[in-house]
Design a protein around this motif. Structure first.
Motif, PDB file in Angstrom:
ATOM      1  N   PRO A 310       4.801  16.606  27.659  1.00 25.02           N
ATOM      2  CA  PRO A 310       5.054  16.032  26.057  1.00 25.02           C
ATOM      3  C   PRO A 310       5.430  14.749  26.216  1.00 25.02           C
ATOM      4  N   VAL A 312       8.400  12.272  24.743  1.00 25.02           N
ATOM      5  CA  VAL A 312       9.904  12.249  24.609  1.00 25.02           C
ATOM      6  C   VAL A 312      10.612  11.545  24.618  1.00 25.02           C
ATOM      7  N   THR A 340       7.153  12.396  15.412  1.00 19.40           N
ATOM      8  CA  THR A 340       7.715  13.066  14.686  1.00 19.40           C
ATOM      9  C   THR A 340       9.110  11.807  14.881  1.00 19.40           C
ATOM     10  N   GLU A 403      11.447  21.447  18.471  1.00 22.56           N
ATOM     11  CA  GLU A 403      10.304  20.197  17.411  1.00 22.56           C
ATOM     12  C   GLU A 403       9.238  19.681  18.993  1.00 22.56           C
ATOM     13  N   ILE A 407       4.915  19.944  19.663  1.00 17.00           N
ATOM     14  CA  ILE A 407       4.567  18.115  20.201  1.00 17.00           C
ATOM     15  C   ILE A 407       2.941  19.021  20.331  1.00 17.00           C
ATOM     16  N   GLY A 411       0.119  13.518  20.468  1.00 16.56           N
ATOM     17  CA  GLY A 411       1.680  13.134  19.099  1.00 16.56           C
ATOM     18  C   GLY A 411       2.986  13.019  20.047  1.00 16.56           C
ATOM     19  N   PHE A 413       7.413  12.369  20.622  1.00 12.67           N
ATOM     20  CA  PHE A 413       9.102  13.173  19.933  1.00 12.67           C
ATOM     21  C   PHE A 413       9.637  11.900  20.131  1.00 12.67           C
TER      22      PHE A 413
END
Length: 440
Positions: A310, A312, A340, A403, A407, A411, A413
Motif C-alpha cells: 500500500p 505509505v 488518512t 491504519e 488502507i 487510499g 497513509f
C-alpha cells in the motif's frame, strides 16, 4: 577517556540539560583551543526555515557529480546520530564519534568552569564536525546547515564561499520572533561581508530585511523570483520535472527524485549556488553534473515513500509552511486518493493552523503522541481539529498497525509532524511492512 560509542553519544546527549544558549563566544573559545579548524575549511552556509536539508542534499549531489569530495553537517538526524556529520552522504563511523568526543570533552569540562559556562549539545556537535573535516577527514567543501536562526547559531563562526537562505516561515517564534521580518533578521545573520547570498524567501517583509542586510554587508544578492526561478513544474510518479531560468542560464527538463513543487524550488537554489561557485571559485560544474546530481538526490523523511503498495508516506512537516507544502503536494500528486493522515507535534509549536490545513486535506485524521518531553498530547491536538473524521490513538504503534491494515487500493497513509516522531516511526513502519510481506 570514553571507550565506547554508546558512552560517547550518551555524553553528547547529556548536554541537552543546558538547553539553547545563543551566542558565539563558547564556539570561538573552543575553536581557538582546537587550532581554529573552521579557518581551514571551504564551506557553504545554508539557513532558512524549511528546505535546508533538501537544498544541502541537492547541492552535495551536484558537487559530487562534478568530482568534489563533500562533507555535510545537518540536523536533526532521522535514524542514526552519525548522520549529522557525513562525507559523501555516508555518516562518520562510530569509532570516529568516540575519538571526536574525547577531543571535545576536556574542552567542555574546562569551559564549564569559566564565566561562559559549558557548551550546549549543538555547540559540541558543531565543534566535533569542524575538527573532523579539518583534521580527520579533509574534504573539498563542507556544507553547513544552520541549527536555529542564524545570527547566534554555533555554525555562524564560519566564513563561507557562499550563503543560502531557503525559506522564511513562522517557526521557533518564542526565540526568533513572531513576524516574518523579525525571523528574517535572525536568518540574515549568516550574511557575511562581500559573500554572495542566495535567498528563496517569498514574503516581501522578509525580503526587505534580507536585501537591507545584504546591502549593508556589500554582499551580492540573488533572489528566487528575481535573478532566478523554478518554473513549469510537472509532477512525476517519483519526483518532478521543472525548468530553471536565471540571469546566467536556462535549463529545461530538469528532473528531481523528490516529490513536490517546493522541492523544485529547493533544487533551483542549489542550481543557482552552482553557477556562483563555478563563476567565483572556478569549481568545474557542468550541466550534466547538475542534471545527474538533482536526479540522484534524496532526503529521508521528506515526503519519503516507504511503500508503494500500500501507499505509505512519511513527511517531516512540523510548521505552518511545511504543512502547506505537504497539503499542496498531496493535492497535486494524488488528487484521487483517499488520504488518512497521522499527526504528532511538539507542544511548543503553534499547531492550530497546521491542524486546520490537515482538516481540509485528510479523509481520515489520526492524532497521536510519543515518548518525548515536549510532545503534545493526542487529546490537545484533537481539540484543535474541526474534522468530522478525526480520532486519537493513545498508542502510536497500535494506531499505525491499525491504519496499515485499513488502507484500501485507492487510499494512502501519511505520517507527518515532528521529525523526532518520524525518527521512531520510520523503522517501526518498515518492520510492520516487512512482516506483512513475509506472511504473504
Amino acid at each position: 577517556m570514553l571507550t565506547t560509542y554508546e558512552e560517547a553519544v550518551e555524553w553528547i546527549h547529556s548536554r541537552l540539560r543546558l538547553g539553547i544558549k545563543p551566542g558565539l563566544l563558547r564556539m570561538e573559545w573552543m575553536m581557538e583551543r582546537l587550532g581554529n579548524p573552521e579557518k581551514k575549511l571551504r564551506t557553504i552556509h545554508v539557513g532558512g526555515t524549511n528546505g535546508k536539508g533538501s537544498t544541502v542534499t541537492f547541492l552535495r549531489c551536484i558537487l559530487e557529480e562534478a568530482g568534489c569530495s563533500v562533507g555535510t553537517f545537518t540536523s536533526p538526524y532521522l535514524e542514526h546520530f552519525n548522520e549529522r556529520i557525513s562525507m559523501s552522504g555516508k555518516p562518520c563511523g562510530d569509532s570516529e564519534i568516540v575519538k571526536l568526543v574525547n577531543v571535545i570533552r576536556p574542552l567542555a569540562d574546562e569551559l564549564e568552569k569559566t564565566e561562559l559556562g559549558g557548551p550546549t549539545e549543538f555547540e559540541v556537535i558543531t565543534a566535533m564536525s569542524m575538527y573532523y573535516f579539518a583534521f580527520m577527514s579533509p574534504v573539498d567543501v563542507v556544507i553547513y546547515e544552520v541549527g536555529l536562526g542564524g545570527r547566534f547559531d554555533s555554525t555562524n563562526i564560519i566564513h563561507p564561499l557562499l550563503s543560502i537562505i531557503t525559506s522564511i516561515g513562522r517557526d521557533h517564534t518564542a526565540i526568533l520572533g513572531d513576524t516574518y521580518g523579525e525571523i528574517a533578521f535572525e536568518k540574515a545573520g549568516i550574511i557575511k561581508d562581500g559573500v554572495s547570498i542566495i535567498s528563496g524567501a517569498s514574503q516581501e517583509e522578509a525580503l526587505a530585511v534580507i536585501r537591507k542586510t545584504a546591502e549593508d554587508k556589500k554582499a551580492p544578492l540573488y533572489t528566487a523570483g528575481g535573478q532566478f526561478r523554478a518554473i513549469e513544474h510537472t509532477p512525476l510518479e517519483n519526483g518532478g520535472r521543472f525548468t530553471f531560468s536565471s540571469i546566467f542560464k536556462e535549463y529545461h527538463g530538469l528532473e528531481i527524485g523528490m516529490i513536490g513543487k517546493h522541492q523544485a524550488e529547493n533544487a533551483a537554489l542549489a542550481v543557482m549556488a552552482c553557477h556562483i561557485l563555478s563563476a567565483n571559485f572556478s569549481l568545474p560544474i557542468e550541466e550534466r553534473n547538475i542534471r545527474a546530481g538533482l536526479l540522484r538526490a534524496s532526503w529521508p523523511g521528506r515526503f519519503e515513500i516507504l511503500s508503494a503498495h500500500p501507499l505509505v508516506v512519511i513527511d517531516g512537516a512540523h510548521n505552518e509552511e511545511g504543512i502547506k507544502a505537504l497539503v499542496s503536494t498531496l493535492q497535486d500528486q494524488y488528487p484521487g486518493r483517499k488520504k488518512t493522515i497521522m499527526f504528532a507535534a511538539l507542544k511548543d509549536k503553534k499547531f492550530e493552523k497546521m491542524i486546520r490545513d490537515l482538516d481540509a486535506a485528510a479523509d481520515r485524521l489520526v492524532f497521536t503522541s510519543f515518548d518525548f518531553p515536549r510532545a503534545a498530547s493526542a487529546e490537545d491536538l484533537s481539540e484543535a481539529s474541526i474534522s468530522a473524521s478525526k480520532l486519537t490513538a493513545s498508542d502510536w504503534r497500535a494506531g499505525i498497525s491499525d491504519e496499515l491494515k485499513r488502507i484500501e487500493t485507492d487510499g494512502m497513509f501519511v505520517v507527518t509532524g515532528s521529525l523526532y516522531f518520524l525518527s521512531v516511526v520510520k523503522p517501526y513502519i518498515q518492520e510492520v511492512l516487512n512482516q506483512r510481506k513475509e506472511i504473504l
